[in-house]
Design a protein around this motif. Sequence first.
Motif, short mmCIF file in Angstrom:
data_model
loop_
_atom_site.label_atom_id
_atom_site.label_comp_id
_atom_site.label_asym_id
_atom_site.label_seq_id
_atom_site.Cartn_x
_atom_site.Cartn_y
_atom_site.Cartn_z
N ARG A 31 25.58 55.16 13.48
CA ARG A 31 25.96 54.56 14.75
C ARG A 31 26.65 53.21 14.51
O ARG A 31 26.19 52.41 13.68
N LEU A 32 27.71 52.95 15.27
CA LEU A 32 28.41 51.68 15.18
C LEU A 32 27.49 50.53 15.58
O LEU A 32 27.58 49.43 15.03
N GLN A 33 26.58 50.79 16.54
CA GLN A 33 25.68 49.73 17.01
C GLN A 33 24.80 49.22 15.88
O GLN A 33 24.49 48.03 15.81
N THR A 34 24.38 50.12 14.97
CA THR A 34 23.58 49.70 13.83
C THR A 34 24.34 48.69 12.99
O THR A 34 23.81 47.66 12.59
N THR A 35 25.62 48.97 12.74
CA THR A 35 26.46 48.06 11.96
C THR A 35 26.59 46.71 12.66
O THR A 35 26.46 45.66 12.04
N MET A 36 26.81 46.75 13.96
CA MET A 36 26.99 45.50 14.71
C MET A 36 25.70 44.70 14.79
O MET A 36 25.72 43.47 14.72
N ASP A 37 24.56 45.40 14.92
CA ASP A 37 23.28 44.69 14.95
C ASP A 37 23.07 43.88 13.69
O ASP A 37 22.53 42.78 13.71
N PHE A 38 23.50 44.44 12.56
CA PHE A 38 23.30 43.77 11.27
C PHE A 38 24.34 42.70 10.99
O PHE A 38 24.02 41.64 10.44
N TYR A 39 25.59 42.96 11.36
CA TYR A 39 26.66 42.14 10.81
C TYR A 39 27.51 41.38 11.84
O TYR A 39 28.45 40.68 11.45
N ALA A 40 27.19 41.51 13.13
CA ALA A 40 27.98 40.78 14.13
C ALA A 40 27.93 39.28 13.88
O ALA A 40 28.93 38.57 14.06
N GLU A 41 26.78 38.79 13.43
CA GLU A 41 26.65 37.34 13.22
C GLU A 41 27.54 36.85 12.08
O GLU A 41 27.82 35.64 11.99
N LEU A 42 27.99 37.76 11.21
CA LEU A 42 28.89 37.33 10.13
C LEU A 42 30.24 36.88 10.68
O LEU A 42 30.99 36.17 10.00
N SER A 43 30.55 37.29 11.91
CA SER A 43 31.81 36.84 12.53
C SER A 43 31.68 35.43 13.10
O SER A 43 32.69 34.85 13.51
N ASN A 44 30.45 34.91 13.17
CA ASN A 44 30.27 33.57 13.74
C ASN A 44 31.04 32.52 12.94
O ASN A 44 31.67 31.62 13.51
N GLN A 45 30.97 32.61 11.61
CA GLN A 45 31.66 31.63 10.79
C GLN A 45 33.18 31.73 10.97
O GLN A 45 33.88 30.72 11.01
N TRP A 46 33.67 32.97 11.11
CA TRP A 46 35.11 33.13 11.36
C TRP A 46 35.49 32.44 12.66
O TRP A 46 36.52 31.77 12.76
N ALA A 47 34.61 32.56 13.69
CA ALA A 47 34.90 31.92 14.98
C ALA A 47 34.94 30.39 14.82
O ALA A 47 35.83 29.72 15.37
N HIS A 48 34.01 29.84 14.04
CA HIS A 48 34.00 28.39 13.82
C HIS A 48 35.24 27.96 13.04
O HIS A 48 35.86 26.93 13.36
N ASP A 49 35.60 28.73 12.01
CA ASP A 49 36.78 28.38 11.22
C ASP A 49 38.05 28.45 12.09
O ASP A 49 38.94 27.60 11.97
N HIS A 50 38.10 29.47 12.94
CA HIS A 50 39.26 29.63 13.81
C HIS A 50 39.35 28.46 14.80
O HIS A 50 40.43 27.92 15.07
N TYR A 51 38.20 28.07 15.34
CA TYR A 51 38.14 26.92 16.25
C TYR A 51 38.60 25.65 15.54
O TYR A 51 39.36 24.84 16.09
N ASP A 52 38.15 25.48 14.30
CA ASP A 52 38.53 24.30 13.52
C ASP A 52 40.04 24.27 13.31
O ASP A 52 40.68 23.22 13.42
N LYS A 53 40.61 25.44 13.02
CA LYS A 53 42.04 25.52 12.75
C LYS A 53 42.87 25.30 14.00
O LYS A 53 43.88 24.58 14.00
N VAL A 54 42.44 25.93 15.10
CA VAL A 54 43.23 25.90 16.33
C VAL A 54 43.06 24.61 17.11
O VAL A 54 44.01 24.07 17.68
N VAL A 55 41.83 24.07 17.11
CA VAL A 55 41.53 22.91 17.96
C VAL A 55 41.37 21.62 17.17
O VAL A 55 42.15 20.67 17.31
N LEU A 56 40.37 21.58 16.28
CA LEU A 56 40.03 20.32 15.63
C LEU A 56 41.13 19.83 14.69
O LEU A 56 41.27 18.62 14.47
N SER A 57 41.90 20.76 14.13
CA SER A 57 42.95 20.35 13.19
C SER A 57 44.00 19.46 13.87
O SER A 57 44.67 18.67 13.22
N LYS A 58 44.14 19.57 15.19
CA LYS A 58 45.12 18.75 15.91
C LYS A 58 44.71 17.28 15.92
O LYS A 58 45.56 16.40 16.09
#
Length: 559
Positions: A525-552
Amino acid sequence: MTHHRSFKLPTSLADILEALEAHPDPDQKRQSARQSAISRVSKYLHRPPSDIPTDIPQLRRLLETLHPVRCGVKPKSLSTLRTDLAAALRATGVLQDRETAQPLTPPWDRFLASVHSSHQVWGLHRFARYCSARSIQPEDVNTEVVEAFRAELDATLLTRDPDKHVKSMIDTWNHVIRRSGLDLPVLKRAPSTRYLARPLSDYPASLQKEIQDYLDRVSHRDLFSDDGPDKPLRETSLRNIKAHLRQILDALISVGHEPSEFTQLAEVITADNLKTAFRKMKARRGGDDIPSGLGNIAGTAIAIARHHLNAPEEQIKALKAIQKRVAGSAVGMSSKNRKRLAQFNSWDNLEQLISLPSTLMSRAQERPLSRDSALAAMHAAALAILLGCPMRIKNLAGLDLDRHLLPQRSGTHTLYTIRIEGVEVKNSEPIEVRLNAGSSKLLHRYIMQFRSQVSRADGRALFPRMSDGKPRCPSNFGGELTQRVQRETGLSVNPHLFRHVAAKMYLEECPGNFEVVRRLLKHKRLQTTMDFYAELSNQWAHDHYDKVVLSKWRGKIDV
């Protein structure tokens, strides 16, 4: 350096530095080495000297976390560092080896003279000095003396694990007195601190039979029986059921019940009994945390109540309420695995893990006839497979040359495909993966050159036991691989973590693409994968925020 007893002993490495500066050693080289040791320990532990305690057991545990690879030094350099730090502690009165200057008594001199090997003399010499200083003769040695010696080591030994030292000393002592025929007491190792529940054989025969009948039913021992679940339980699940029942029963006996009270499972599996048992297990463990296995034990109780006892729904609801209280969040990765996975936030750590198979194989080829080389090559092949096809340790240990490996020539090279039928996999999802050229080359070299040195017994196991050529035990093989990775890299990685590492590496390159991870790890099930690994996208979100917003704002705000 003279010890100044009137002053309070240093409580941190910062205090040690001050004491060394206030009373410098006349030998400038020694003085510099001790000060440098403190500075380097602070650097490697990522703490200021003021935050590093001089309490020997605490400091020893901190030093045990240091690994040459992690520190970027040679093993000998790290060993010298510990020695210099111990010298600094000794010079300031924190570390005291009270027996160093004490001569051995004649009985201990004679005893050590009977020891044939120099390394055995070394292993017994500290204990001999300890006993000599307290007028304890060799014939007076007993368990109490050994335990007092262990307590002394705990307070004074910085560079070695006291428990391991005592175990080694006991083994050496027993070997010496048996080989030399000395009339001295044989010593026993300290019993394990792990709590063991009473065996099921302590309970009435009727209860034992009912438990066995239940296990036979859920495992489909009778091939043509219509009773039991659609899918038979695996051996691991059957062992867990027995272990869970032993734990419940043992906890109930520990609070005052008699084994004879429990003649059938209906008298064991009740909400009140489960609460009583869990309270005892929690108290036995100590602390405020709920023991991690209680949720699984409650699950076993619920399954027995529902599918074997046909308990009323009200009782099932009461058991489920207990499970909800003790299980915590069952979704996602455990905190222990999250901590282990965080090691790979460092690219250097990831590089060391990925390059380890080729490092081990290169070392094996330097001494191709050595058994150590054959084992290194075997571990290299296993790790290469885990990196290319992250699978559970049971499937890895059970790989068979004929059933699971499909070799195919490609020019001058052999490429391998691994295929495991669904009936052999935990979630019944078949595994079929073609290894890349590098992993195939390494695996081929292991098979052609080193596998026969691992075991000369007949058999087709890819990772054979030396004794009979059959597949290696999954738990033992997994432990070997964990120890190999730790020894070579300082990283804490068990075989199952390779699945999490693979998901992390992929999602860092392709954030949010969970379907590929699902297929890679063979989740149903895809939900099993997301339950385990969705939080791994958190760092990508922070990095993206840093690049798009804070870098200015970077360079405009002083941070």
